[in-house]
Design an enzyme around this catalytic site. Structure first.
Site, mmCIF file in Angstrom:
data_model
loop_
_atom_site.group_PDB
_atom_site.id
_atom_site.type_symbol
_atom_site.label_atom_id
_atom_site.label_comp_id
_atom_site.label_asym_id
_atom_site.label_seq_id
_atom_site.Cartn_x
_atom_site.Cartn_y
_atom_site.Cartn_z
ATOM 1 N N GLU A 85 39.560 48.583 35.238
ATOM 2 C CA GLU A 85 40.483 49.085 34.194
ATOM 3 C C GLU A 85 39.879 50.292 33.475
ATOM 4 O O GLU A 85 38.779 50.217 32.913
ATOM 5 C CB GLU A 85 40.806 47.964 33.198
ATOM 6 C CG GLU A 85 41.953 48.322 32.284
ATOM 7 C CD GLU A 85 42.383 47.166 31.390
ATOM 8 O OE1 GLU A 85 42.348 46.001 31.833
ATOM 9 O OE2 GLU A 85 42.758 47.444 30.234
ATOM 10 N N LYS A 280 42.609 38.229 26.260
ATOM 11 C CA LYS A 280 42.510 39.004 27.510
ATOM 12 C C LYS A 280 41.628 40.230 27.274
ATOM 13 O O LYS A 280 40.810 40.603 28.106
ATOM 14 C CB LYS A 280 43.916 39.415 27.975
ATOM 15 C CG LYS A 280 43.968 40.062 29.338
ATOM 16 C CD LYS A 280 43.716 41.564 29.311
ATOM 17 C CE LYS A 280 43.821 42.175 30.685
ATOM 18 N NZ LYS A 280 43.378 43.567 30.721
ATOM 19 N N ASP A 296 30.025 33.635 38.098
ATOM 20 C CA ASP A 296 31.337 33.186 38.550
ATOM 21 C C ASP A 296 32.363 33.397 37.423
ATOM 22 O O ASP A 296 32.462 32.600 36.496
ATOM 23 C CB ASP A 296 31.221 31.700 38.924
ATOM 24 C CG ASP A 296 32.506 31.106 39.434
ATOM 25 O OD1 ASP A 296 33.579 31.712 39.239
ATOM 26 O OD2 ASP A 296 32.441 30.018 40.014
ATOM 27 N N HIS A 393 44.124 54.742 25.867
ATOM 28 C CA HIS A 393 44.339 54.153 27.183
ATOM 29 C C HIS A 393 44.850 55.207 28.167
ATOM 30 O O HIS A 393 44.339 55.332 29.271
ATOM 31 C CB HIS A 393 45.357 53.021 27.036
ATOM 32 C CG HIS A 393 45.424 52.121 28.210
ATOM 33 N ND1 HIS A 393 44.457 51.174 28.456
ATOM 34 C CD2 HIS A 393 46.315 52.026 29.208
ATOM 35 C CE1 HIS A 393 44.758 50.541 29.559
ATOM 36 N NE2 HIS A 393 45.883 51.032 30.041
#
Ligand code: MEV
Length: 438
Positions: A85, A280, A296, A393
């Site tokens: 991202e 998130k 993991d 962004h």
């Protein structure tokens, strides 16, 4: 319609690629060339990757970036982040720099206990099972000695085993609920090996336990597996400074900023739709470091989201307050991480990432990962409560749009020049490039 294939895993890599290309691609030779283009020219490295999983056909790249200037417990770290991202590493770096002049991040490991369970069915008198467990408990430890020997030398091992009656949830359902200390390893193999031995001991000892009836002797093991929910393997990360010190170019009124920031966190605490997105953003930082250090991330994700729901509804992992003119922002998350075992000594870039972090202990890595999560959350909330998220962004995403259009160097320069002063959106960039090409 495509054909099924028998014995695919037994085919050579070349044969696998040929079969896939022939079966699923309109232009097989192009697909084959692309797959091979991503093979590593160093055969040793390629062989390593081939053997990580079954049926490897190529490598899948994700950028490895670095966020420098993280002052954590008065020590500077450069944090490796593997993520696709566009804005994540930039946001982490910016936040690291911001807090480095305001006392930095404080991180503490609260506990490091891991959990595993043997799930079994017992039909009979519960008090007899309880007595059996008390009388057999020592055997669970002694019969796992060959597994626990090395871990004990490193200061870890089995902490405790308890019998849990879960018959209120499912008929005849019980557990051996065990806790472990696995030091610098994530401990999955160690825990699962111990649990499988517990299950064997449980079944064998029950068969010869004199007080049990024939039915009671026949304990049915359903499964033995570690839990990725580790609420007692907990780390806390925090930043804090006087409100007026929050002032900078984009924060002309620090009191107003701090109040709005706290409100944004409170909304994530009470509103699950917001909490999921809020968390998130935290996971953007966490997963990137977890992945770069060969851990993991699915286990970490599952455990953290369960923790976010521990009070009965999904809520924010982070919290913020203003008290006596001091702004404090923190999070507490469960993290089962390893810096030895697993991929840590196998994947060359994982080794490199760990070296960049000065070969941390699992506890130190927990602190770094928690800080990366908090930093990411700070960056997101700072944008959201001030300029909005899209400005930064889209700035980071601009190159992706340009690349979609395979812009040449001249076009790139013109696009960047134009969008320095104009609002970036996908369609605005597309229009601009199309106009250039007319
Ligand atoms: C985007 O990847 C993450 C954010 O949506 C997080 C947030 O809203 O807090 C920006």
């Amino acid at each position: 319609m495509n054909n099924a294939v028998a014995g695919f895993s037994k085919l050579s890599k070349e044969e696998k690629i040929n079969w896939i290309a022939k079966e699923y691609f309109s232009n097989p030779s192009e697909a084959i060339a692309l797959l091979k283009n991503y093979w590593n020219t160093d055969e040793k490295i390629q062989k390593l990757h081939d053997e990580f999983i079954e049926n490897t056909i190529t490598n899948f790249y994700i950028p490895l970036g670095v966020a420098p200037n993280f002052l954590i417990n008065n020590k500077y770290s450069a944090i490796p982040m593997a993520i696709e991202e566009s804005s994540v590493v930039a946001a982490a770096s910016k936040t690291a720099k911001f807090w480095s002049t305001r006392g930095g991040f404080k991180a503490t490991v609260i506990n490091t206990e891991k959990i595993g369970q043997v799930h079994f069915i017992y039909k009979g008198d519960i008090s007899k099972l309880e007595l059996f467990f008390i009388q057999t408990k020592a055997k669970f430890f002694s019969e796992t000695e060959s597994i626990t020997k090395n871990m004990q030398k490193r200061g870890g091992g089995i902490l405790d085993i308890v019998l849990k009656d879960k018959t209120n949830l499912l008929p005849n359902y019980f557990q051996l609920h065990a806790t472990f200390e696995t030091k610098d390893s994530m401990g999955a193999n160690f825990i699962n090996s111990c649990l499988e031995q517990f299950a064997k001991t449980l079944r064998e000892e029950a068969l010869v336990y004199e007080l049990f009836s024939v039915t009671e002797k026949n304990i049915q093991i359903v499964m033995s597996i570690l839990s990725n929910y580790v609420p007692n393997c907990l780390v806390r990360a925090e930043v804090s400074c006087p409100v007026e010190e929050l002032k900078e170019k984009h924060i002309p009124n620090p009191q107003e900023f701090a109040e709005r920031f706290v409100q944004a966190v409170q909304i994530a605490e009470v509103e699950p739709y917001r909490a999921v997105t809020h968390n998130k953003g935290i996971m953007n930082g966490i997963d990137a470091v977890v992945l770069a250090t060969g851990n993991d991330f699915r286990a970490v994700e599952a455990g953290i989201h369960a923790y976010a729901s521990r009070n009965g509804h999904y809520s924010s992992l982070s919290h913020a307050k203003i008290e006596n003119g001091i702004f404090t922002f923190w999070l507490e998350i469960p993290l089962a991480l390893g810096t030895v075992g697993g991929l840590t000594s196998l994947h060359p870039l994982v080794k490199l990432s760990l070296e960049m972090l000065e070969n941390p202990s699992a506890k130190e890595l927990m602190q770094v990962v928690a800080v990366a999560g908090l930093a990411q959350n700070f960056a997101a909330l700072r944008s959201l409560t001030t300029t909005g998220i899209q400005e930064g962004h889209m700035k980071m995403h601009l190159n992706n749009i340009i690349n979609q259009f395979e812009a040449n160097d001249d076009e790139r320069i013109l696009v960047h020049k134009y969008f320095k002063k104009n609002t970036i959106s996908h369609s605005a960039v597309v229009d601009f490039i199309e106009n250039l090409r007319k």
